[in-house]
Design a protein around this motif. Structure first.
Motif, PDB file in Angstrom:
ATOM      1  N   LEU A 188       0.759  -1.312  -0.093  1.00 48.99           N
ATOM      2  CA  LEU A 188       0.152   0.027   0.139  1.00 48.99           C
ATOM      3  C   LEU A 188       0.674   1.259   0.091  1.00 48.99           C
ATOM      4  N   LEU A 189       2.116   1.309   0.711  1.00 48.85           N
ATOM      5  CA  LEU A 189       2.844   2.544   0.821  1.00 48.85           C
ATOM      6  C   LEU A 189       4.132   2.008   1.376  1.00 48.85           C
ATOM      7  N   SER A 190       5.183   2.367   0.798  1.00 46.50           N
ATOM      8  CA  SER A 190       6.437   1.900   1.311  1.00 46.50           C
ATOM      9  C   SER A 190       7.623   2.939   0.795  1.00 46.50           C
ATOM     10  N   ASN A 191       8.783   3.179   1.589  1.00 43.57           N
ATOM     11  CA  ASN A 191       9.704   4.078   1.363  1.00 43.57           C
ATOM     12  C   ASN A 191      10.895   3.121   0.490  1.00 43.57           C
ATOM     13  N   LYS A 192      10.524   1.996   0.515  1.00 45.89           N
ATOM     14  CA  LYS A 192      11.639   1.074  -0.180  1.00 45.89           C
ATOM     15  C   LYS A 192      11.165  -0.216  -1.250  1.00 45.89           C
ATOM     16  N   ARG A 193       9.874  -0.044  -1.189  1.00 46.10           N
ATOM     17  CA  ARG A 193       9.211  -1.092  -2.169  1.00 46.10           C
ATOM     18  C   ARG A 193       8.179  -0.463  -3.174  1.00 46.10           C
ATOM     19  N   LYS A 194       7.846  -1.136  -4.301  1.00 38.67           N
ATOM     20  CA  LYS A 194       6.989  -0.333  -5.156  1.00 38.67           C
ATOM     21  C   LYS A 194       5.765  -0.581  -4.904  1.00 38.67           C
ATOM     22  N   THR A 195       4.687   0.454  -4.704  1.00 41.12           N
ATOM     23  CA  THR A 195       3.551   0.864  -4.359  1.00 41.12           C
ATOM     24  C   THR A 195       2.632  -0.156  -5.221  1.00 41.12           C
ATOM     25  N   GLY A 196       1.639  -0.999  -4.859  1.00 38.53           N
ATOM     26  CA  GLY A 196       0.700  -1.936  -5.565  1.00 38.53           C
ATOM     27  C   GLY A 196       1.271  -3.182  -5.938  1.00 38.53           C
ATOM     28  N   PRO A 256      17.478  -1.143   5.093  1.00 39.08           N
ATOM     29  CA  PRO A 256      17.747  -0.161   6.157  1.00 39.08           C
ATOM     30  C   PRO A 256      16.795   1.038   6.224  1.00 39.08           C
ATOM     31  N   PHE A 257      16.024   1.254   7.361  1.00 35.34           N
ATOM     32  CA  PHE A 257      15.169   1.997   7.769  1.00 35.34           C
ATOM     33  C   PHE A 257      14.029   2.085   6.902  1.00 35.34           C
ATOM     34  N   GLU A 258      13.461   0.816   6.614  1.00 36.93           N
ATOM     35  CA  GLU A 258      12.432   0.601   5.785  1.00 36.93           C
ATOM     36  C   GLU A 258      11.072   0.908   6.594  1.00 36.93           C
ATOM     37  N   VAL A 259      10.126   1.453   5.990  1.00 43.54           N
ATOM     38  CA  VAL A 259       8.927   1.612   6.335  1.00 43.54           C
ATOM     39  C   VAL A 259       7.920   1.148   5.422  1.00 43.54           C
ATOM     40  N   SER A 260       7.018  -0.123   5.551  1.00 42.46           N
ATOM     41  CA  SER A 260       6.120  -0.486   4.640  1.00 42.46           C
ATOM     42  C   SER A 260       5.011  -1.062   5.354  1.00 42.46           C
ATOM     43  N   ILE A 261       3.920  -0.579   4.537  1.00 37.44           N
ATOM     44  CA  ILE A 261       2.453  -0.881   4.777  1.00 37.44           C
ATOM     45  C   ILE A 261       1.846  -1.821   3.719  1.00 37.44           C
ATOM     46  N   LEU A 262       1.403  -3.038   4.384  1.00 36.76           N
ATOM     47  CA  LEU A 262       1.111  -3.971   3.194  1.00 36.76           C
ATOM     48  C   LEU A 262      -0.252  -4.470   3.735  1.00 36.76           C
ATOM     49  N   ARG A 263      -1.114  -4.991   2.601  1.00 32.58           N
ATOM     50  CA  ARG A 263      -2.363  -5.528   2.968  1.00 32.58           C
ATOM     51  C   ARG A 263      -2.519  -6.860   2.223  1.00 32.58           C
TER      52      ARG A 263
END
Length: 556
Positions: free
Chosen positions: A528-536, A547-554
């Motif tokens: 859903l949202l990440s500073n390290k991974r591709k949205t969607g 490092p310092f990853e923030v990820s929101i996954l559904r």
């Protein structure tokens, strides 16, 4: 919790505005109501797909009532009028209308523990011992030796008692001597305050934030507070057990009565500051025995936690355990009384990248269960102004001239909102204006206009995060469940409803194994949202966090 059955404040994001430094429409260097109106579209323009709007749901305005501004509005001299600094009553009514048209609720600050010493109530009360308002404040005769009536202290330093020559008596003030505490045991005081609250509710205000809501009631016998074991400095506020001037049982009856008044109106809310040194287990009681006091009591433990996963999760778990069924926790990182979180947390973190901390902090704030409060400017990464010259200081209330003591100035967290890189950061719509407080020197880089253009900015991350939250039932009302019981360098938790599961992963350090409990079934996940991974993108649960990853996954 069913999304359709929840109240608006249980799924909303509230944005605190410090009016003096948010936006100046008339060019006098001080923020005002017309300035806020001109910036409403930035907060929420009513378009869910807006590219420039934050999309917040409500604004909380620090005090705008008539005031001599000794404590910058927290010293009210007329509850039913607007301070000319900010505009007029008509300006406020226009703000209400404009905000409501955009779907923004409006919450006012309600300062009812004390008034200004320039309020007509106090002027009359202090004039003699036998006037009609003689008992509207807390008056006491001097002690037998001529000194103060008891050992109660001011939160701002020194004795909480000030001598009044006209009456030949002392009056009590929890805060500055310009802010005498009202006598909540007097039924006429209650009636006057409750009538004033109805005045604003009838105008369409959506709720109130109760200032210092744990200190309304004081001991009727004015007994000395006991000292803490081993304490030697009798003049240190924190060395007392505040048994007789804070959080008395009948304090809760006052809040319960205010709640009953609020409940006479549809869909109104009361937030409450349960005072800075209350512990969480004390503050939880402000929900009331039957959820009949504050809708949203807030405390400072989470904001004051070190920037370390175990401490932050500990505060979240406390709230999860202690918040009553059917009620909502409340979280914030910053407000007008404390240093901004990036200034606090960058000092105690191995991470020297403010952007990484800001995105991780925003993610926690907006994905834990409860109602989040944002403080103006945190969404662009504003930090404390550390170089305000003494001659430009504005936080006069914290200095106690009678005792010579003071608490740290709060000016650094109250500097002008940084809108663009023009003169005075675009805070004022006037020209050649010196703002009420100096603009932080970093405004040429840290400003709304600049950060909107940067895809990876803190501001654009906040905007995306707010949209993700608004479109997720789980993030608005879902249960919270940790997946790491003793977090060391990362957090992993779930927000769940019957229809949706959202996983939040936050790494506080360098590359780390995720290390979740193997008994947990983990399906495929949509980013859903990440500073390290591709949205969607649809992914397996990662074995390692970047490092310092923030990820929101559904759950996919």
């Amino acid at each position: 919790m069913n999304l359709k059955k929840t109240k608006w404040w249980q799924k909303s994001v509230i944005y605190q505005i410090y009016p003096l430094t948010f936006a100046d429409a008339n060019g006098d260097g001080k923020g005002d109501l017309k300035g806020i109106i001109r910036r409403l579209d930035y907060l929420n323009d009513g378009n869910p797909n807006s590219q420039t709007s934050l999309g917040i749901d409500a604004i909380w305005l620090s005090p705008i009532n008539q005031s001599p501004m000794i404590d910058n509005g927290y010293d009210v001299s007329d509850y039913r009028d607007i301070c000319p600094t900010f505009g007029t009553l008509a300006d406020f009514e226009k703000l209400l209308n404009e905000a409501h048209q955009r779907g923004i609720k409006v919450i006012m600050d309600l300062v009812i523990n004390h008034t200004s010493n320039q309020h007509n109530w106090f002027i009359e009360s202090s004039s003699s011992r036998d006037n009609p308002k003689s008992d509207w404040y807390l008056w006491q005769d001097p002690a037998p030796d001529g000194g103060v009536p008891n050992n109660w202290l001011s939160y701002f330093g020194g004795s909480g008692w000030t001598f009044n020559q006209q009456r030949g008596q002392y009056y009590y003030h929890t805060f500055n001597y310009n802010q005498p505490d009202v006598n909540w045991r007097n039924p006429d005081v209650k009636a006057a305050i409750y009538d004033m609250i109805r005045f604003w509710l009838n105008k369409g205000v959506d709720g109130f934030r109760l200032d210092a809501s744990s200190v309304y009631s004081k001991d009727q016998y004015f007994r000395d507070n006991p000292m803490k074991f081993g304490a030697t400095d009798k003049n240190d506020y924190n060395n007392q057990h505040h048994l007789y001037n804070k959080n008395l049982p009948d304090n809760h009856q006052i809040i319960k009565e205010i709640r009953q008044l609020i409940d006479e109106y549809d869909d109104r809310v009361i937030l409450g500051e349960t005072f800075i040194d209350n512990r969480l287990y004390d503050s939880v009681v402000f929900y009331g025995v039957n959820n009949d006091e504050l809708h949203l009591p807030f405390t400072f433990e989470f904001a004051f936690s070190p920037w370390y996963p175990a401490y932050l999760q500990q505060e979240i778990e406390k709230k999860e355990l202690l918040t009553p069924a059917g009620a909502s926790p409340t979280y914030f990182l910053d407000n007008h009384d404390i240093p901004r979180h990036l200034s606090r947390w960058i000092e105690c973190s191995l991470c020297t990248n403010p952007k990484a901390i800001a995105k991780a902090a925003a993610t926690i704030l907006l994905t834990v269960r409860g109602t989040p409060l944002l403080y103006y400017g945190q969404e662009i990464g504003m930090v404390n102004h550390l170089n305000i010259p003494p001659e430009k200081a504005r936080d006069k209330a914290v200095a106690n001239p009678q005792s010579g003591e003071s608490v740290p100035s709060r000016d650094g967290a109250r500097t002008p909102m940084q809108w663009d890189d023009s003169a005075q950061a675009g805070f004022s719509f006037g020209k050649n204006v010196e703002p009420w407080l100096p603009v932080n020197e970093n405004y040429l880089d840290v400003n709304v206009e600049n950060k909107l253009k940067q895809d990876d900015s803190i501001l654009n991350f906040y905007k995306s995060l707010l949209r993700v939250r608004k479109n997720s039932e789980a993030l608005q009302v879902g249960r919270w469940r940790t997946l790491i019981y003793y977090p060391y360098e990362h957090l992993a938790y779930l927000r769940e409803t019957e229809h949706e599961s959202v996983l939040i992963l936050i790494n506080f350090s360098y590359e780390k194994d995720l290390g979740l409990d193997e008994s947990i079934e983990i399906p495929m996940w949509e980013v859903l949202l990440s500073n390290k991974r591709k949205t969607g993108k649809i992914i397996d649960l990662p074995e390692k966090l970047q490092p310092f990853e923030v990820s929101i996954l559904r759950k996919s």
